[in-house]
Design a protein around this motif. Structure first.
Motif, short mmCIF file in Angstrom:
data_model
loop_
_atom_site.label_atom_id
_atom_site.label_comp_id
_atom_site.label_asym_id
_atom_site.label_seq_id
_atom_site.Cartn_x
_atom_site.Cartn_y
_atom_site.Cartn_z
N SER A 154 72.43 22.00 33.47
CA SER A 154 73.50 22.92 33.83
C SER A 154 74.72 22.77 32.93
O SER A 154 75.50 23.71 32.75
N LEU A 155 74.88 21.59 32.34
CA LEU A 155 76.04 21.35 31.48
C LEU A 155 75.79 21.72 30.02
O LEU A 155 76.73 21.74 29.21
N ALA A 156 74.53 22.02 29.68
CA ALA A 156 74.18 22.25 28.28
C ALA A 156 75.02 23.37 27.66
O ALA A 156 75.49 23.27 26.53
N LYS A 157 75.23 24.46 28.42
CA LYS A 157 76.00 25.59 27.87
C LYS A 157 77.44 25.20 27.57
O LYS A 157 78.05 25.69 26.62
N TYR A 158 77.99 24.29 28.39
CA TYR A 158 79.37 23.86 28.16
C TYR A 158 79.47 22.99 26.91
O TYR A 158 80.45 23.06 26.17
N LEU A 159 78.44 22.18 26.67
CA LEU A 159 78.42 21.35 25.47
C LEU A 159 78.43 22.23 24.22
O LEU A 159 79.18 21.98 23.27
N LEU A 160 77.61 23.29 24.25
CA LEU A 160 77.56 24.21 23.12
C LEU A 160 78.89 24.95 22.97
O LEU A 160 79.44 25.08 21.87
N GLU A 161 79.42 25.42 24.09
CA GLU A 161 80.68 26.16 24.08
C GLU A 161 81.82 25.31 23.54
O GLU A 161 82.62 25.78 22.69
N GLU A 162 81.91 24.07 24.00
CA GLU A 162 83.01 23.19 23.55
C GLU A 162 82.86 22.85 22.07
O GLU A 162 83.85 22.68 21.36
N THR A 163 81.62 22.76 21.60
CA THR A 163 81.39 22.49 20.18
C THR A 163 81.93 23.62 19.32
O THR A 163 82.63 23.41 18.32
N TYR A 164 81.63 24.86 19.73
CA TYR A 164 82.11 26.01 18.96
C TYR A 164 83.63 26.15 19.05
O TYR A 164 84.28 26.53 18.08
N GLU A 165 84.20 25.82 20.20
CA GLU A 165 85.66 25.90 20.33
C GLU A 165 86.33 24.84 19.45
O GLU A 165 87.42 25.07 18.90
N THR A 166 85.68 23.69 19.30
CA THR A 166 86.21 22.65 18.40
C THR A 166 86.16 23.13 16.95
O THR A 166 87.10 22.94 16.17
N LEU A 167 85.05 23.78 16.58
CA LEU A 167 84.93 24.33 15.23
C LEU A 167 86.01 25.38 14.97
O LEU A 167 86.58 25.44 13.89
N GLU A 168 86.27 26.20 15.98
CA GLU A 168 87.32 27.22 15.83
C GLU A 168 88.68 26.58 15.60
O GLU A 168 89.48 27.04 14.78
N ALA A 169 88.95 25.48 16.33
CA ALA A 169 90.23 24.77 16.15
C ALA A 169 90.35 24.21 14.73
O ALA A 169 91.43 24.23 14.14
N ILE A 170 89.23 23.75 14.20
CA ILE A 170 89.24 23.24 12.82
C ILE A 170 89.50 24.39 11.84
O ILE A 170 90.29 24.26 10.90
N ASP A 171 88.84 25.53 12.09
CA ASP A 171 89.01 26.69 11.20
C ASP A 171 90.45 27.17 11.16
O ASP A 171 90.97 27.53 10.11
N THR A 172 91.12 27.20 12.32
CA THR A 172 92.48 27.72 12.38
C THR A 172 93.52 26.71 11.91
O THR A 172 94.67 27.08 11.64
N GLY A 173 93.14 25.44 11.83
CA GLY A 173 94.09 24.42 11.40
C GLY A 173 95.12 24.07 12.45
O GLY A 173 96.14 23.43 12.15
N ASP A 174 94.88 24.48 13.70
CA ASP A 174 95.81 24.21 14.80
C ASP A 174 95.56 22.80 15.32
O ASP A 174 94.59 22.55 16.03
N ARG A 175 96.44 21.85 14.98
CA ARG A 175 96.20 20.44 15.32
C ARG A 175 96.25 20.18 16.82
O ARG A 175 95.46 19.40 17.36
N ALA A 176 97.17 20.86 17.51
CA ALA A 176 97.27 20.67 18.96
C ALA A 176 96.00 21.20 19.65
O ALA A 176 95.48 20.57 20.58
#
Length: 333
Positions: A154-176
């Motif tokens: 049941s948590l697998a989708k959240y693991l994938l979602e959080e991974t992509y959100e982390t990648l997005e944060a890296i792409d935008t350069g938003d440190r916070a």
């Protein structure tokens, strides 16, 4: 001097703060000295206070004071006003209400006829807040209905979602934003590890997870933890792959590549492994459809990106970010 002429040196209250993330009894020299010099040691009463038991085990008697914060202050101030040296061991929660009472009393006019000193009896070490995460996750699993129902699946989708959100944060350069998303990603590791503890046959804990990765990092970095020489990053990578191959004993170079990877990242992984077994100049078969032609050309682009040491997946993500900015600018105008 106190109000009756006695010297204040050595008298009064020493409030000793400790970290709940450090083993009970692992105190600074100043804290042990304060407890040893005290005429009386006090602490708020509470169930199974391991920090109190550590002092008692060292031969120091501790009075566990019942009641409210006001009653704790009354006990402290009465003893200190009588000329006794008092040390107070603060509980795991830091007892903020008591500290506020102490601050209020010291700011009154006239001040109390004794001194109050705050001592730090122990300090957090790097990574100490991870202990808080484990404790909070354990409590949630025991007491929160939603958390109790979750499984690895049941948590697998959240693991994938959080991974992509982390990648997005890296792409935008938003440190916070990156800091926040790394925390969300870390939560997934803690949550899965907590669930794994409950398996009666193949259970493991987050300590087991951490121990495994520590051992792997040490084993695969012999140039740091052993006697192997590695002149540059390429040598480090070659050593890593050699050690990994010996550990895994895989029958195919493709084993271990997750097929759920995004297509460009998957292609990059495949080409990296293919270089070990396929001739470098082998030409692909002639495509029979437009879809095959485009797929072949995309694969060729990934191969070209690798030749220039460019991450094709990240390069496309960066370009898409630029496109998104252009779209927003057009919408705004």
């Amino acid at each position: 001097m106190t109000h009756d002429g006695r010297p204040t040196s050595g008298q009064g209250i020493k409030v000793v703060l400790t970290s709940p993330r450090v083993a009970p009894g692992l105190l600074t020299r100043a804290a042990w000295q304060a407890f040893a010099d005290a005429d009386e040691i006090g602490a708020a009463s509470g169930p199974s206070r391991s920090d109190v038991q550590a002092l008692i085990g060292s031969g120091l008697p501790v009075t566990q004071v019942e009641g409210s914060v006001a009653e704790h202050w009354t006990w402290l101030s009465t003893a200190a006003a009588a000329g006794r040296r008092i040390a107070w061991l603060v509980a795991d929660d830091g007892e903020p209400a008591l500290l506020r009472v102490v601050a209020d009393q010291l700011n009154r006019d006239p001040r109390p006829p004794f001194e109050v000193e705050i001592l730090h009896g122990s300090y957090d070490v790097p990574g100490a807040r991870l202990i808080d995460l484990v404790r909070v996750m354990d409590r949630l699993r025991r007491n929160c209905p939603w958390d109790q129902e979750q499984t690895h699946e049941s948590l697998a989708k959240y693991l994938l979602e959080e991974t992509y959100e982390t990648l997005e944060a890296i792409d935008t350069g938003d440190r916070a934003h990156l800091r926040e998303e790394l925390g969300d990603l870390m939560l997934q590791v803690a949550f899965h590890s907590r669930i794994a503890e409950e398996n009666p046959d193949e259970g493991f804990t987050i300590d087991d997870v951490a121990a495994d990765i520590v051992e792997k990092l040490i084993r695969r970095h012999p140039h740091v933890f052993g006697t192997v020489d590695a002149a540059d990053a390429a040598a480090v990578e070659a050593n890593w792959e050699t050690i990994k191959a010996a550990e895994k004993q895989r029958s195919s170079v493709l084993e271990g590549i997750p097929l759920a990877l995004p297509a460009l990242a998957l292609a990059d992984k495949m080409l990296g492994r293919a270089a070990k077994v396929l001739p470098a100049e082998e030409s692909p078969a002639e495509p029979s459809t437009e879809a095959e032609r485009i797929g072949t050309e995309l694969l060729a682009l990934v191969r070209e990106a690798r030749s220039h040491d460019v991450d094709a997946e990240q390069a496309l993500r960066a370009t898409i970010q630029q496109l998104a900015a252009e779209i927003r600018a057009a919408e705004a105008s």
